[in-house]
Design a protein around this motif. Structure first.
Motif, PDB file in Angstrom:
ATOM      1  N   ILE A 143     -30.396   6.647 -50.121  1.00  0.00           N
ATOM      2  CA  ILE A 143     -30.501   7.293 -48.807  1.00  0.00           C
ATOM      3  C   ILE A 143     -31.044   6.359 -47.734  1.00  0.00           C
ATOM      4  CG2 ILE A 143     -30.792   9.569 -49.841  1.00  0.00           C
ATOM      5  CD1 ILE A 143     -33.775   9.350 -49.315  1.00  0.00           C
ATOM      6  N   LYS A 144     -31.462   5.157 -48.097  1.00  0.00           N
ATOM      7  CA  LYS A 144     -31.992   4.210 -47.110  1.00  0.00           C
ATOM      8  C   LYS A 144     -30.883   3.407 -46.433  1.00  0.00           C
ATOM      9  CE  LYS A 144     -36.660   3.670 -48.942  1.00  0.00           C
ATOM     10  NZ  LYS A 144     -36.626   4.844 -49.812  1.00  0.00           N
TER      11      LYS A 144
ATOM     12  N   TYR B 280     -26.691   6.223 -42.860  1.00  0.00           N
ATOM     13  CA  TYR B 280     -27.337   7.536 -42.850  1.00  0.00           C
ATOM     14  C   TYR B 280     -28.371   7.657 -41.732  1.00  0.00           C
ATOM     15  CZ  TYR B 280     -25.218   8.494 -47.409  1.00  0.00           C
ATOM     16  OH  TYR B 280     -24.324   8.725 -48.421  1.00  0.00           O
TER      17      TYR B 280
ATOM     18  N   LEU C   1     -33.866  10.089 -43.292  1.00  0.00           N
ATOM     19  CA  LEU C   1     -34.040  10.135 -44.746  1.00  0.00           C
ATOM     20  C   LEU C   1     -34.171  11.566 -45.241  1.00  0.00           C
ATOM     21  CD1 LEU C   1     -36.574   7.186 -45.267  1.00  0.00           C
ATOM     22  CD2 LEU C   1     -34.117   7.164 -45.637  1.00  0.00           C
TER      23      LEU C   1
ATOM     24  N   THR D 258     -30.734  13.391 -44.931  1.00  0.00           N
ATOM     25  CA  THR D 258     -29.751  12.892 -45.899  1.00  0.00           C
ATOM     26  C   THR D 258     -30.070  13.373 -47.302  1.00  0.00           C
ATOM     27  OG1 THR D 258     -29.375  10.923 -44.547  1.00  0.00           O
ATOM     28  CG2 THR D 258     -28.697  10.832 -46.847  1.00  0.00           C
ATOM     29  N   GLU D 259     -31.326  13.276 -47.706  1.00  0.00           N
ATOM     30  CA  GLU D 259     -31.682  13.695 -49.068  1.00  0.00           C
ATOM     31  C   GLU D 259     -31.479  15.190 -49.260  1.00  0.00           C
ATOM     32  OE1 GLU D 259     -35.181  13.114 -52.411  1.00  0.00           O
ATOM     33  OE2 GLU D 259     -35.514  12.435 -50.349  1.00  0.00           O
TER      34      GLU D 259
ATOM     35  N   ILE E 257     -27.715  15.825 -49.631  1.00  0.00           N
ATOM     36  CA  ILE E 257     -27.204  15.412 -50.942  1.00  0.00           C
ATOM     37  C   ILE E 257     -27.669  16.378 -52.024  1.00  0.00           C
ATOM     38  CG2 ILE E 257     -27.304  13.600 -52.693  1.00  0.00           C
ATOM     39  CD1 ILE E 257     -27.358  11.539 -50.512  1.00  0.00           C
TER      40      ILE E 257
ATOM     41  N   VAL F 265     -22.028  12.491 -44.943  1.00  0.00           N
ATOM     42  CA  VAL F 265     -22.919  11.917 -45.956  1.00  0.00           C
ATOM     43  C   VAL F 265     -22.192  11.731 -47.283  1.00  0.00           C
ATOM     44  CG1 VAL F 265     -24.950  12.400 -47.375  1.00  0.00           C
ATOM     45  CG2 VAL F 265     -25.058  12.731 -44.909  1.00  0.00           C
TER      46      VAL F 265
ATOM     47  N   ALA G 211     -20.661   8.210 -49.517  1.00  0.00           N
ATOM     48  CA  ALA G 211     -21.524   7.996 -50.684  1.00  0.00           C
ATOM     49  C   ALA G 211     -20.864   7.113 -51.746  1.00  0.00           C
ATOM     50  CB  ALA G 211     -21.937   9.340 -51.275  1.00  0.00           C
TER      51      ALA G 211
END
Length: 681
Positions: free
Chosen positions: A250-251, A255, A300, A303-304, A307, A329, A333
């Motif tokens: 995610i870094k 994103y 971050l 995005t997390e 996901i 996203v 991926a």
């Protein structure tokens, strides 16, 4: 003036040539790609995939897929080419070749009296004294008079017969293929010509170069930002647990560019409550952990959560704005995971080895994202090291169904696949409560799941064994089979909203040292490329070993037959390490399916380098090290903090039992690892 008109007539031909040169090969390439994509579109036919709508092609989708900017530009350029061809064809009709007999209306070989008679007849019609029209005057001087002279004057007729023109040999002319208004340099048109030259020859290439360089300075060839690769390289660690790979993924800089809206605050809070059990938070200090989580960069956090919403299949609760962000996203991926895998396998040690543990974690994360399965479902349960994750990729399966099946001692997906069709149908209908249509969906997916076998050999070309520092050649044939007989197929992934091709990672690694000695990506989607690569590799190998043409051709034909039957050749080289016996493991990891990976033991024996004599090392396969192994490099023990063990993790107790031994040939007595550094002198 006539020369300029002739030059300007070449301008459409020049434009047609400049358009056709790139357009024709690009169109051919586009059609070939479309044909290959059509051949690859073999997807799952189960009811879950049908309901997802990913493979359903409505009229709107078909039109939107075809009417892209590139396709529309392509069609427009072909229309322009057609207009230019039509225009040039009409110009050619207007350009008349000098034919004196045709001008006078006579047949070739007419007599002098017939020529004079025809000339007098046309003179009455076009002579300036008879016809004051300027066009008639021009036609009489340039055509009729010249034709009469060419046929009656002996010198003119001789020039015409030799050179095709009554005036004799014509000089060579050169011109510029530009339109007429640019060739008129009297007045302002000279400036237009200068601007045309500057724009086409200087400004246009400069703009193209600036655009290309600006994009290439920001993105790699795989369309991933350089900033993302730098972050992945920095955060990739040898002890990175599979559950922590998500924190690195995610870094990505891509994103960080996702928009952060104030209206997303409340929906993200609700989403956090749904997926917080998947966020590796300490439930004993949930308030502190929650505050720490929300203090991260907003990109971050968002995005997390998106996901995790995909992994837990909670995407239906997202707002329309978050749905768009979620698709963005998930779409990039797989591309980011490929680069993350490369960062794990990039040479990090002095021997040029990558890291095994993070590489396995990257593939496991890819499998979970493609199949929309939570990472926590991979925790080992009962007799299965894979957990319940492989079952969750099957249609109509959930936690309740898996618990019922587990009572019948079906612990792993492989056991479930090995059952007879009748026994499996009975189990699903009586224990799981599946209908006949649902059982058919399960069987359809099981038929699509791949089964792979691998044969690995390691050796030094032209030698009997492997010595220290040798260049070792790895050769492996990977064979794939499916119950439905297909080789190329798209994976069953109804919850992944985009098309994803099935890829495999071949890793030759040492579990004890966490090092990957050799790696290669394998695909079964492009048979033509695989045939070319296998033929070239086999041919180069045999030619290097001194084989004759007949043997080489036979081996190439056998390799081509293997590729067409569903096998892929993996070949590569690595440098032999220090003397010793090495227990390696060959991993074959799929990035799309859960429970389809394979491991094979490979034993490599490296002997001490000798200046002369027979080389005694041999390469074979085996699961265990031989007694009397030579000195090995001491491995620094690292503590892995993780939430679950990967199915490829080794027991730490087994690693502690392997101690370092001294070389008796140097006259040193064996010493323990704690005392090895005290008596060096």
């Amino acid at each position: 003036m006539g020369a300029s008109e002739e030059n300007s007539g070449l301008f459409p031909i020049f434009i047609l040539t400049m358009i056709a040169l790139p357009l024709v090969p690009y169109t051919i390439m586009k059609l070939c790609r479309a044909a290959s994509k059509k051949a690859k579109s073999i997807n799952c036919q189960c009811a879950v995939c049908s309901r997802s709508g990913k493979y359903r092609k409505s009229i709107f989708k078909k039109v939107s897929k075809i009417s892209t900017w590139s396709n529309l530009t392509l069609v427009l350029l072909w229309i322009i080419m057609g207009v230019l061809v039509y225009y040039i064809k009409n110009i050619n009709r207007e350009i008349q070749v000098f034919e004196p007999f045709n001008i006078l209306g006579l047949q070739p070989g007419a007599s002098d009296s017939e020529i004079k008679k025809a000339y007098r007849r046309l003179s009455v019609q076009y002579h300036p004294d008879k016809n004051p029209d300027p066009e008639a005057h021009k036609y009489f001087i340039e055509s009729i008079a010249k034709a009469y002279q060419a046929l009656t004057d002996p010198i003119s007729r001789e020039n015409f017969e030799k050179y095709g023109h009554p005036d004799g040999r014509q000089g060579f002319q050169m011109g510029i293929a530009l339109p007429q208004f640019l060739l008129n340099i009297e007045g302002a048109s000279g400036g237009i010509l200068l601007l045309w030259i500057v724009g086409v020859c200087i400004l246009l290439p400069l703009v193209v170069a600036v655009v290309y360089l600006s994009k290439s300075s920001k993105y790699t060839g795989n369309n991933v930002m350089h900033q993302t690769l730098s972050a992945y390289y920095y955060f990739m660690k040898p002890s990175l647990a599979p559950s922590k790979v998500m924190d690195v993924l995610i870094k990505a800089a891509e994103y960080m560019e996702i928009p952060i809206r104030r209206s997303d605050g409340e929906p993200l809070q609700k989403l956090f409550m749904l997926v917080r059990t998947e966020l590796n938070l300490d439930l004993k200090n949930i308030k502190q952990e929650q505050a720490k989580f929300w203090k991260q960069h907003p990109g971050l956090v968002k995005t997390e959560l998106l996901i995790q919403a995909h992994l837990t299949r909670q995407t239906t609760t997202l707002t329309p704005e978050l749905q768009n962000d979620y698709k963005r996203v998930v779409e990039i991926a797989p591309r980011l995971i490929d680069e993350l895998m490369k960062m794990a396998l990039i040479p990090r040690t002095a021997q040029g080895h990558g890291w095994l543990r993070p590489a396995v974690g990257v593939v496991e994360l890819s499998q979970c994202i493609i199949q929309a399965v939570p990472l926590t479902a991979r925790k080992a349960t009962g007799g299965s090291s894979e957990g319940n994750a492989p079952f969750l990729q099957l249609p109509h399966f959930n936690e309740a169904v898996m618990k019922k099946i587990a009572r019948k001692k079906v612990k792993s997906l492989q056991e479930f696949r090995d059952m007879k069709i009748e026994d499996r149908a009975e189990l699903l209908s009586q224990i799981g409560g599946f209908s006949a249509a649902e059982i058919q969906d399960v069987e359809s997916v099981l038929d699509m799941m791949p089964s792979v076998t691998v044969e690995v050999t390691c050796g030094t070309e032209g030698e009997e064994g492997i010595q220290e520092g040798d260049i070792v050649t790895v050769q492996s044939w990977v064979n794939l089979k499916r119950a439905n007989g297909l080789i190329r197929a798209l994976p069953h992934a109804p919850y992944f909203p985009f098309h994803k091709e099935e890829n495999w990672w071949f890793l030759l690694a040492d579990q004890n040292s966490n090092n990957v000695w050799f790696s290669q990506k394998v695909s079964f989607m492009d048979e033509a490329s695989a045939v070319t690569a296998a033929s070239k590799a086999i041919e180069e190998t045999l030619e290097g070993s001194g084989a004759n043409a007949k043997e080489t051709n036979k081996a190439v034909r056998e390799a081509v037959d293997k590729v067409k039957s569903g096998s892929r050749l993996v070949m590569g080289k690595f440098q032999a390490p220090a003397e010793g016996n090495y227990n390696l493991t060959c991993y074959l990891l799929c990035d799309s399916w859960l429970g389809c990976d394979r491991k094979t033991g490979v034993k490599v024996k490296v002997v001490k380098r000798t200046r002369a004599g027979t080389r005694g090392g041999v390469t074979d396969e085996g699961p265990a090290l031989e007694d009397g192994a030579d000195e090995e490099e001491e491995i620094e023990e690292e503590e892995y903090d993780e939430d679950y063990e990967s199915e490829y993790s080794e027991d730490e107790e087994d690693n502690k039992q392997k101690n370092k031994k001294e070389n008796h040939a140097n006259g040193k007595a064996p010493a323990s690892s704690s005392d090895s550094g005290s008596d060096e002198e």
